[in-house]
Scaffold this motif. Structure first.
Motif, PDB file in Angstrom:
ATOM      1  N   PHE A   1     -32.680 -26.901 -20.818  1.00 33.29           N
ATOM      2  CA  PHE A   1     -33.180 -25.529 -20.845  1.00 33.29           C
ATOM      3  C   PHE A   1     -33.073 -25.026 -22.290  1.00 33.29           C
ATOM      4  O   PHE A   1     -32.075 -25.284 -22.967  1.00 33.29           O
ATOM      5  CB  PHE A   1     -32.338 -24.653 -19.909  1.00 33.29           C
ATOM      6  CG  PHE A   1     -32.870 -23.255 -19.777  1.00 33.29           C
ATOM      7  CD1 PHE A   1     -33.980 -22.999 -18.999  1.00 33.29           C
ATOM      8  CD2 PHE A   1     -32.280 -22.204 -20.453  1.00 33.29           C
ATOM      9  CE1 PHE A   1     -34.489 -21.704 -18.890  1.00 33.29           C
ATOM     10  CE2 PHE A   1     -32.783 -20.916 -20.353  1.00 33.29           C
ATOM     11  CZ  PHE A   1     -33.890 -20.670 -19.565  1.00 33.29           C
ATOM     12  N   PRO A   2     -34.094 -24.336 -22.773  1.00 36.70           N
ATOM     13  CA  PRO A   2     -34.129 -23.986 -24.204  1.00 36.70           C
ATOM     14  C   PRO A   2     -32.845 -23.363 -24.725  1.00 36.70           C
ATOM     15  O   PRO A   2     -32.356 -23.741 -25.797  1.00 36.70           O
ATOM     16  CB  PRO A   2     -35.299 -23.001 -24.286  1.00 36.70           C
ATOM     17  CG  PRO A   2     -36.212 -23.420 -23.186  1.00 36.70           C
ATOM     18  CD  PRO A   2     -35.319 -23.913 -22.081  1.00 36.70           C
ATOM     19  N   THR A   3     -32.283 -22.410 -23.991  1.00 38.21           N
ATOM     20  CA  THR A   3     -31.133 -21.704 -24.551  1.00 38.21           C
ATOM     21  C   THR A   3     -29.984 -22.661 -24.846  1.00 38.21           C
ATOM     22  O   THR A   3     -29.246 -22.474 -25.815  1.00 38.21           O
ATOM     23  CB  THR A   3     -30.703 -20.554 -23.598  1.00 38.21           C
ATOM     24  OG1 THR A   3     -30.398 -19.390 -24.361  1.00 38.21           O
ATOM     25  CG2 THR A   3     -29.505 -20.922 -22.720  1.00 38.21           C
TER      26      THR A   3
ATOM     27  N   TYR B   1     -30.671 -24.206 -28.220  1.00 36.77           N
ATOM     28  CA  TYR B   1     -30.537 -23.220 -29.302  1.00 36.77           C
ATOM     29  C   TYR B   1     -29.063 -22.925 -29.569  1.00 36.77           C
ATOM     30  O   TYR B   1     -28.616 -22.828 -30.711  1.00 36.77           O
ATOM     31  CB  TYR B   1     -31.247 -21.897 -28.956  1.00 36.77           C
ATOM     32  CG  TYR B   1     -32.694 -22.005 -28.518  1.00 36.77           C
ATOM     33  CD1 TYR B   1     -33.503 -23.074 -28.896  1.00 36.77           C
ATOM     34  CD2 TYR B   1     -33.270 -21.004 -27.733  1.00 36.77           C
ATOM     35  CE1 TYR B   1     -34.827 -23.142 -28.483  1.00 36.77           C
ATOM     36  CE2 TYR B   1     -34.590 -21.062 -27.327  1.00 36.77           C
ATOM     37  CZ  TYR B   1     -35.361 -22.141 -27.694  1.00 36.77           C
ATOM     38  OH  TYR B   1     -36.672 -22.198 -27.282  1.00 36.77           O
ATOM     39  N   ILE B   2     -28.336 -22.732 -28.478  1.00 34.86           N
ATOM     40  CA  ILE B   2     -26.918 -22.391 -28.610  1.00 34.86           C
ATOM     41  C   ILE B   2     -26.137 -23.588 -29.164  1.00 34.86           C
ATOM     42  O   ILE B   2     -25.248 -23.428 -30.011  1.00 34.86           O
ATOM     43  CB  ILE B   2     -26.361 -21.931 -27.247  1.00 34.86           C
ATOM     44  CG1 ILE B   2     -26.957 -20.561 -26.863  1.00 34.86           C
ATOM     45  CG2 ILE B   2     -24.838 -21.880 -27.259  1.00 34.86           C
ATOM     46  CD1 ILE B   2     -26.576 -19.395 -27.750  1.00 34.86           C
TER      47      ILE B   2
ATOM     48  N   PRO C   1     -28.427 -17.308 -30.828  1.00 34.78           N
ATOM     49  CA  PRO C   1     -29.886 -17.286 -30.647  1.00 34.78           C
ATOM     50  C   PRO C   1     -30.287 -17.792 -29.270  1.00 34.78           C
ATOM     51  O   PRO C   1     -30.950 -18.818 -29.123  1.00 34.78           O
ATOM     52  CB  PRO C   1     -30.367 -18.229 -31.759  1.00 34.78           C
ATOM     53  CG  PRO C   1     -29.257 -19.253 -31.857  1.00 34.78           C
ATOM     54  CD  PRO C   1     -27.972 -18.511 -31.530  1.00 34.78           C
ATOM     55  N   GLY C   2     -29.880 -17.068 -28.258  1.00 35.08           N
ATOM     56  CA  GLY C   2     -30.261 -17.426 -26.891  1.00 35.08           C
ATOM     57  C   GLY C   2     -31.765 -17.290 -26.686  1.00 35.08           C
ATOM     58  O   GLY C   2     -32.476 -16.740 -27.528  1.00 35.08           O
ATOM     59  N   TRP C   3     -32.203 -17.751 -25.538  1.00 39.61           N
ATOM     60  CA  TRP C   3     -33.658 -17.819 -25.312  1.00 39.61           C
ATOM     61  C   TRP C   3     -34.325 -16.459 -25.299  1.00 39.61           C
ATOM     62  O   TRP C   3     -35.519 -16.349 -25.575  1.00 39.61           O
ATOM     63  CB  TRP C   3     -33.965 -18.619 -24.047  1.00 39.61           C
ATOM     64  CG  TRP C   3     -33.691 -17.937 -22.738  1.00 39.61           C
ATOM     65  CD1 TRP C   3     -32.489 -17.465 -22.301  1.00 39.61           C
ATOM     66  CD2 TRP C   3     -34.627 -17.676 -21.694  1.00 39.61           C
ATOM     67  NE1 TRP C   3     -32.621 -16.925 -21.041  1.00 39.61           N
ATOM     68  CE2 TRP C   3     -33.914 -17.045 -20.638  1.00 39.61           C
ATOM     69  CE3 TRP C   3     -35.985 -17.914 -21.534  1.00 39.61           C
ATOM     70  CZ2 TRP C   3     -34.543 -16.647 -19.456  1.00 39.61           C
ATOM     71  CZ3 TRP C   3     -36.606 -17.520 -20.351  1.00 39.61           C
ATOM     72  CH2 TRP C   3     -35.891 -16.889 -19.325  1.00 39.61           C
TER      73      TRP C   3
ATOM     74  N   ALA D   1     -39.848 -23.480 -25.636  1.00 40.45           N
ATOM     75  CA  ALA D   1     -40.004 -24.429 -26.735  1.00 40.45           C
ATOM     76  C   ALA D   1     -38.666 -25.054 -27.121  1.00 40.45           C
ATOM     77  O   ALA D   1     -37.617 -24.438 -26.982  1.00 40.45           O
ATOM     78  CB  ALA D   1     -40.615 -23.716 -27.942  1.00 40.45           C
TER      79      ALA D   1
ATOM     80  N   HIS E   1     -36.263 -23.067 -31.905  1.00 46.13           N
ATOM     81  CA  HIS E   1     -36.090 -21.626 -31.808  1.00 46.13           C
ATOM     82  C   HIS E   1     -36.866 -20.913 -32.907  1.00 46.13           C
ATOM     83  O   HIS E   1     -36.577 -21.081 -34.084  1.00 46.13           O
ATOM     84  CB  HIS E   1     -34.614 -21.269 -31.911  1.00 46.13           C
ATOM     85  CG  HIS E   1     -34.340 -19.822 -31.621  1.00 46.13           C
ATOM     86  ND1 HIS E   1     -34.281 -18.856 -32.599  1.00 46.13           N
ATOM     87  CD2 HIS E   1     -34.162 -19.172 -30.444  1.00 46.13           C
ATOM     88  CE1 HIS E   1     -34.044 -17.679 -32.042  1.00 46.13           C
ATOM     89  NE2 HIS E   1     -33.968 -17.843 -30.736  1.00 46.13           N
TER      90      HIS E   1
END
Lengths: 405, 405
Positions: A131-133, A136-137, B253-255, B265, B268
């Protein structure tokens, strides 16, 4: 009904479902097939009443006294204890608060720090279709701790973990495909490589037994607004395995994680136990809505939930095969039970998927579309009926036939 | 009444108060003097009804459709725009979500990063008597960015800022003493030293004009459950000055901070504007309770609030002087208006302060005790009456006289 050969079987399965009575605990519209509980769980009865009491009495009448008298201060741990058995955690290891993203950040940074500054452990693995988050995290955590992130297909993480691996952040269930990753084997392989296992159980909590304790998971975070029905954006939970708690070094050491928060001390002395995973003041209204929502789990065995979940998704796949023109909506969710979470995803032509889902929504079948090509259908064993699975497949077949003409 | 010489003046002041009608918008018990709105603001009418609608209709009936149809997705920015005028911010700079601690973390790390890796800027200043979470979070941010934290009395920050200063995190109002720090001069001095100014406006938002834009503040965060009456643990807000937004580099920088969150995506791409300050999925129930709570501010001028706040605290100080035996409860809040926030703190002997506050609570005067020696009384101009100030001082005097015998 004569042209819907599986409708009768659906009715029979619903009648025989040992969890069927639980549906009455939710606000669900029988005119709609709500198959999006993997995104936002349905509203359990009792939430509105509880919130009205919290607002009107606890906040409105008691005011600040409620921090002690209504148990607000300890609610993050108390609600955590209610989630613990649903994720296979013994007492004292789960705390509720903040978003999933924020808890993943705490967990990943803390996992790196568990290596006590061993700079050779400079890599964080993530599952490639995360999952994207999560990605990113993980990258933010890596940047702040001097690590790099490497994305690896989830099944290859056991082989990819090595002497540079500080930790892996892995999704238990792939949010797109519904594939269930092998938590026990992956965790064991990470441990064998000297790395820590951080699991995102957002898509498994409340739909299948996770066994965090049994499988020796180090840290985990998850969402409460999917299969746990906590409400939109409800606070997430954080699991810190008991024997790691004393070394859990949070990057978000807010005052709520202090051993004596009301001493208002200049120096931070971390609280013992899962409380160390707290940060700021807990969001009481959302937290107590979640608390009320968890009432529906009283007396429910996770194994029974898993059994119904698999039966529902098996049946939905059978309905798809029976009803949908071959090749028009192809399951990407694995057929093998040990590789399946609580949802079924079907691949459509990418230029058609959004329109198909829009038409399904208009016809009272609620799933969702994940670009480019996936239709997702979530099955929440506490309230989803076999009849909804059958209706969804039937309606999808009708939509696809119509669009083909 | 004859032995309470200031009771008549209190009544006259309440009768002449241009904001007096606002009290009717809150759930307040006339039998209690609730002087703890600086800790937990009173319940505005309309919150319970709004929450019932959000739960029953938006969640219960519309389900996931509410993310768009009920405006859930954009609520963090929309509610932020309602707070903006209360803190002196033009549009597009305030976003709501997460706790104050989490937002301070975003702001402090982002402030260091605004120096583009200039390693000579390796020091973060904090006010020495800061609220604990601010210092803990600043130290965590420093540790993760290769900085150190130096605590300096707030009034000395302008002189302390120098070529090594990356940023200062300063409380606008000291939570213990109620002292209002000089935001314009401190911000200007930090800028002159090439440093960024991060303000914690938790204890000033909603009780005095802050002028974030006017004074060129770089970043700010604040609490919404004090003078903004958002409810226990309500989501906090983050201010990012417009011309810094493109360089605001969040450590979380969460989704939800992505320019195209539903593109899911792998990389980020930060959203433009204040949205960049979001992280995970917003906590909708608490956020919309806050939204409803903000209705009471419609048409209220911050300057009028400040005028009443100062009149209330002036009057309370006069009552203390008139009623309380000399030296038994000594104001530590400055007499000068330009140095006073919305509360008055009185110092008692440390071994007596907790017991005095307990007795006040028993007698229907709600303030709080901050160890070791402070009694805090908060004045919320939207609902606090002069009569409550008088009653609190009178009751305190009675308690102190009784304890002396």
């Amino acid at each position: 009904m004569s042209d819907r050969p599986l409708a009768g079987e659906a009715a029979a399965r619903d009648a025989a479902d040992p969890l069927r009575a639980l549906r009455a605990a939710f606000t669900v519209d029988d005119a709609v097939a709500y198959l999006d509980g993997n995104s936002l769980g349905a509203l359990p009865h009792g939430v509105a009443e509880r919130l009205a009491h919290v607002v009107g009495h606890e906040w409105g009448r008691l005011g600040i006294r409620s921090w002690t008298e209504s148990g607000w201060w300890a609610a993050p741990e108390r609600v955590g204890e209610r989630i613990a058995p649903l994720v296979g955690a013994g007492p004292g290891q789960v705390v509720v608060g903040d978003s999933t993203s924020v808890n993943l950040f705490k967990a990943v940074v803390a996992a790196v720090r568990l290596h006590d500054g061993d700079r050779a452990r400079d890599e964080i693995l993530v599952d490639a279709t995360t999952f994207p988050t999560d990605a990113y995290i993980a990258r933010s955590a890596a940047r702040l701790t001097g690590c790099t992130v490497r994305a690896v297909p989830a099944g290859e993480i056991p082989g990819a973990a090595g002497p540079r691996t500080a930790a892996a952040l892995v999704n238990h269930v792939d949010y797109r495909t519904g594939r269930l990753h092998d938590l026990p084997a992956t965790t064991a392989a990470l441990h064998a490589a000297g790395a820590y296992a951080v699991w995102d159980v957002s898509h498994s909590a409340g739909v299948l037994p996770i066994g965090l304790d049994t499988h020796g998971v180090d840290l985990a975070a998850g969402c409460t607004y999917k299969y746990l029905n906590g409400g939109p954006g409800a606070p997430a939970f954080l699991y810190v395995r008991r024997d790691l708690q004393e070394r859990f070094d949070s990057p978000l050491p807010g005052w709520n994680s202090h051993a004596h928060p009301f001493a208002m001390a200049a120096d931070h002395t971390p609280a013992p136990g899962a409380t160390r995973g707290r940060c700021g003041t807990p969001d009481i209204l959302s937290l107590l809505a979640l608390d009320a929502a968890l009432d529906v789990w009283d007396g429910v065995r996770p194994a029974a939930v898993r059994a119904k979940s698999l039966a529902l998704t098996d049946f939905f796949l059978a309905c798809i095969e029976a009803y949908v023109p071959a090749g028009r909506a192809v399951p990407v969710t694995p057929a093998a039970h040990r590789e399946r979470g609580g949802q079924v995803s079907l691949a459509c032509p990418a230029d058609d998927a959004a329109a198909v889902m829009d038409e399904l929504l208009r016809r009272g079948v609620v799933g969702d579309h994940r670009p480019p090509d996936l239709l997702r259908f979530g099955f929440s064993p506490l309230y989803t009926r076999f009849a909804e699975a059958e209706r969804a497949a039937w309606t999808l077949a009708a939509v696809l036939r119509r669009r083909a003409t």
